[in-house]
Design a protein around this motif. Structure first.
Motif, PDB file in Angstrom:
ATOM      1  N   THR A   3       0.866  -1.176   0.000  1.00  0.00           N
ATOM      2  CA  THR A   3       0.000   0.000   0.000  1.00  0.00           C
ATOM      3  C   THR A   3       0.903   1.226   0.000  1.00  0.00           C
ATOM      4  N   ILE A   4       0.628   2.144  -0.887  1.00  0.00           N
ATOM      5  CA  ILE A   4       1.496   3.311  -1.064  1.00  0.00           C
ATOM      6  C   ILE A   4       0.775   4.580  -0.642  1.00  0.00           C
ATOM      7  N   PHE A   5       1.563   5.579  -0.287  1.00  0.00           N
ATOM      8  CA  PHE A   5       0.992   6.877   0.067  1.00  0.00           C
ATOM      9  C   PHE A   5       1.937   7.969  -0.395  1.00  0.00           C
ATOM     10  N   ALA A   6       1.398   9.174  -0.581  1.00  0.00           N
ATOM     11  CA  ALA A   6       2.212  10.311  -1.002  1.00  0.00           C
ATOM     12  C   ALA A   6       1.395  11.581  -0.878  1.00  0.00           C
ATOM     13  N   LEU A   7       2.093  12.683  -0.849  1.00  0.00           N
ATOM     14  CA  LEU A   7       1.458  14.001  -0.913  1.00  0.00           C
ATOM     15  C   LEU A   7       1.073  14.258  -2.363  1.00  0.00           C
ATOM     16  N   ALA A   8      -0.218  14.468  -2.611  1.00  0.00           N
ATOM     17  CA  ALA A   8      -0.700  14.661  -3.979  1.00  0.00           C
ATOM     18  C   ALA A   8      -0.714  16.124  -4.393  1.00  0.00           C
ATOM     19  N   SER A  22      -3.178   4.333  -1.521  1.00  0.00           N
ATOM     20  CA  SER A  22      -3.755   3.353  -2.437  1.00  0.00           C
ATOM     21  C   SER A  22      -3.174   1.980  -2.180  1.00  0.00           C
ATOM     22  N   GLY A  23      -4.033   0.978  -2.187  1.00  0.00           N
ATOM     23  CA  GLY A  23      -3.606  -0.396  -1.977  1.00  0.00           C
ATOM     24  C   GLY A  23      -4.543  -1.117  -1.034  1.00  0.00           C
ATOM     25  N   GLY A  67     -12.011  -0.710  -7.647  1.00  0.00           N
ATOM     26  CA  GLY A  67     -12.714  -0.558  -8.917  1.00  0.00           C
ATOM     27  C   GLY A  67     -13.393   0.781  -9.086  1.00  0.00           C
ATOM     28  N   ALA A  68     -13.417   1.594  -8.044  1.00  0.00           N
ATOM     29  CA  ALA A  68     -14.090   2.898  -8.118  1.00  0.00           C
ATOM     30  C   ALA A  68     -13.146   4.031  -7.757  1.00  0.00           C
ATOM     31  N   SER A  69     -11.844   3.774  -7.879  1.00  0.00           N
ATOM     32  CA  SER A  69     -10.848   4.795  -7.556  1.00  0.00           C
ATOM     33  C   SER A  69      -9.976   5.074  -8.770  1.00  0.00           C
ATOM     34  N   PHE A  70      -9.121   6.066  -8.667  1.00  0.00           N
ATOM     35  CA  PHE A  70      -8.211   6.409  -9.764  1.00  0.00           C
ATOM     36  C   PHE A  70      -7.316   5.228 -10.120  1.00  0.00           C
ATOM     37  N   THR A  71      -6.792   4.542  -9.115  1.00  0.00           N
ATOM     38  CA  THR A  71      -5.879   3.433  -9.367  1.00  0.00           C
ATOM     39  C   THR A  71      -6.590   2.106  -9.596  1.00  0.00           C
ATOM     40  N   GLY A  72      -7.876   2.030  -9.254  1.00  0.00           N
ATOM     41  CA  GLY A  72      -8.594   0.771  -9.321  1.00  0.00           C
ATOM     42  C   GLY A  72      -8.464  -0.042  -8.053  1.00  0.00           C
ATOM     43  N   GLU A  73      -7.681   0.435  -7.097  1.00  0.00           N
ATOM     44  CA  GLU A  73      -7.475  -0.241  -5.821  1.00  0.00           C
ATOM     45  C   GLU A  73      -8.282   0.451  -4.732  1.00  0.00           C
ATOM     46  N   PRO A  74      -8.474  -0.205  -3.586  1.00  0.00           N
ATOM     47  CA  PRO A  74      -9.030   0.536  -2.444  1.00  0.00           C
ATOM     48  C   PRO A  74      -8.133   1.740  -2.147  1.00  0.00           C
ATOM     49  N   GLY A  99       3.224  -2.483   6.173  1.00  0.00           N
ATOM     50  CA  GLY A  99       2.734  -2.674   4.811  1.00  0.00           C
ATOM     51  C   GLY A  99       2.574  -1.405   4.002  1.00  0.00           C
ATOM     52  N   LEU A 100       2.831  -0.239   4.612  1.00  0.00           N
ATOM     53  CA  LEU A 100       2.716   1.021   3.888  1.00  0.00           C
ATOM     54  C   LEU A 100       4.102   1.558   3.567  1.00  0.00           C
ATOM     55  N   ARG A 101       4.230   2.165   2.423  1.00  0.00           N
ATOM     56  CA  ARG A 101       5.488   2.803   2.050  1.00  0.00           C
ATOM     57  C   ARG A 101       5.208   4.021   1.182  1.00  0.00           C
ATOM     58  N   LEU A 102       6.198   4.886   1.104  1.00  0.00           N
ATOM     59  CA  LEU A 102       6.079   6.086   0.271  1.00  0.00           C
ATOM     60  C   LEU A 102       6.069   5.687  -1.203  1.00  0.00           C
TER      61      LEU A 102
END
Length: 428
Positions: A3-8, A22-23, A67-74, A99-102
């Motif tokens: 699962t990834i995260f970042a400043l958008a 996302s992930g 399936g309802a997000s930009f990436t298709g993931e939760p 399980g999370l990373r930048l």
């Protein structure tokens, strides 16, 4: 998959900053920050973010189902106050969760591509939209992001599959109830695709210039006023001006928005016999850039006959330098006389050229379309009386389809068989 995260949003102080997650573990991560109080999917809700007993911020939280997000993931978005300290605190908390990373650069968009939420054209369109500086670039990028070329390519694919099905039917099912001569129908299908491909190839140059920008070269003899005109066009002192011949020894560039188009004006070294090696290099560069420019503005001295200058070519704009009479073709960078008229004419010429732009904006796309067009040329030649066997025609159609893979993906045997069965009721 992690699962990834970042400043958008942009880094720095702002009213609001947006963090994207996302992930598979996105919802659990948000739930951990919100004390288990997840909002309904796609509904923004105010939540207090707490980590290890420390209040991080009050944020708007939105979660998106698979399936309802930009990436298709939760996925999830956290809209926090735009403080550097707040953003850092939330990022640290997310980074401490198992399980999370930048995220890596472009990883959200890459996952959208891998999960079928975007095709390659749309990914490139998104990149172009982020980089867009002018209105024309924005519109062009929006067309790519909407998948306009992909939809057109899908219509080409359907026609190619239909044509291949007709040819394959005559090869594999010759004893069945199928048309004896499929040449007219196949020819019509290929002609339609070829017309579209040719239009896109013809419009590639203009589309590329919209994306990359047009170049307009200012050319003339030394001290004719090129640098002064460039400064007037730029609205600032971009080039050094003096009465000494050869002051400009290189190409000076000024990029600006003209009629919604990205235009780079080039101030070139004065055209004359060089007196030293450095000036000779500058003149050579000027001549080379001028040859490659999309439009050239030739400045001449009052009383000078432009027809005597070998460098003036059809399509060049000729202006009398240091003249305050625009109606007679004059322009003055010093007083500004004739500058608005010159800009207006340049904008009109370039806008007319840009109007012929196609949907293919990248060399990769043009190459794929050109390869498909070449394969269809060979296929149509093989359909002529006395041409090659049907097997060769079918192979050329497959080559054309493979050439379009770069835009729409591979067509397989199942696609071909499905079309044959539905069209000809084979085996009934």
């Amino acid at each position: 998959m992690d699962t990834i995260f970042a400043l958008a949003s942009a880094r720095g102080k702002a009213g609001v900053s947006v963090l994207r997650i996302s992930g598979a573990g996105a919802w659990d991560a948000v739930s951990a920050l919100c004390g288990g109080r997840l909002p309904e999917p796609r509904r923004a809700a105010l939540r207090r973010l707490i980590w290890q007993g420390d209040i991080l911020d009050d944020a708007l939280v939105i979660v998106f189902a698979e399936g309802a997000s930009f990436t298709g993931e939760p996925s999830a978005e956290l809209q926090v106050h735009g403080s550097i300290a707040v953003v850092d605190a939330v990022m640290r908390a997310l980074g401490q969760m198992p399980g999370l990373r930048l995220a890596e650069p472009g990883e959200f968009t890459r996952r959208a591509l891998e999960n079928g939420r975007l095709d390659l054209e749309q990914v490139e369109g998104l990149a172009d939209l982020i980089e867009a500086e002018t209105e024309a670039q924005r519109r062009q990028a929006q067309r790519s992001l909407s998948g306009a070329l992909g939809r057109l390519a899908e219509s080409w694919r359907r026609d190619l599959v239909q044509a291949a099905a007709l040819i394959e039917a005559t090869i594999d099912f010759a004893d069945e109830d199928v048309p004896v001569d499929v040449t007219p129908e196949v020819t019509a299908l290929l002609a339609r695709v070829q017309a579209d491909l040719s239009a896109q190839i013809a419009g590639f140059g203009a589309a590329e210039r919209i994306r990359e920008g047009f170049e307009v070269a200012i050319i003339g003899r030394p001290n004719v006023g090129k640098s002064t005109l460039l400064n007037a066009l730029a609205g600032r002192d971009a080039a050094i001006t003096s009465d000494i011949a050869g002051t400009t020894r290189d190409v000076i560039e000024v990029r600006m928005d003209l009629a919604g188009l990205a235009v780079t004006f080039l101030d070139t070294a004065g055209l004359r016999e060089a007196t030293d090696a450095v000036e000779a290099i500058g003149i050579a560069r000027a001549q080379e850039r001028a040859r490659d420019a999309d439009l050239r503005v030739f400045l001449i001295a009052p009383g000078e006959d432009p027809t005597e200058l070998a460098q003036v070519q059809p399509g060049d704009l000729v202006r009398i330098a240091k003249s305050d009479t625009p109606a007679a073709g004059g322009v003055s960078g010093k007083t500004g006389a004739g500058v608005p008229e010159l800009l207006s004419e340049i904008g009109e010429i370039l806008s007319q050229r840009a109007s012929g732009a196609g949907l293919a904006v990248r060399l990769r796309q043009r190459q794929g379309i050109a390869a498909a067009a070449d394969a269809l040329d060979r296929a149509r030649a093989a359909l002529d009386p006395g041409g090659a066997a049907s097997e060769i025609v079918a192979e050329e159609l497959r080559s054309a389809a493979r050439a379009l893979e770069i835009l729409i993906g591979k067509i397989g045997v199942e696609d071909l068989l499905d079309t044959i069965f539905s069209s000809f009721c084979i085996g009934k």
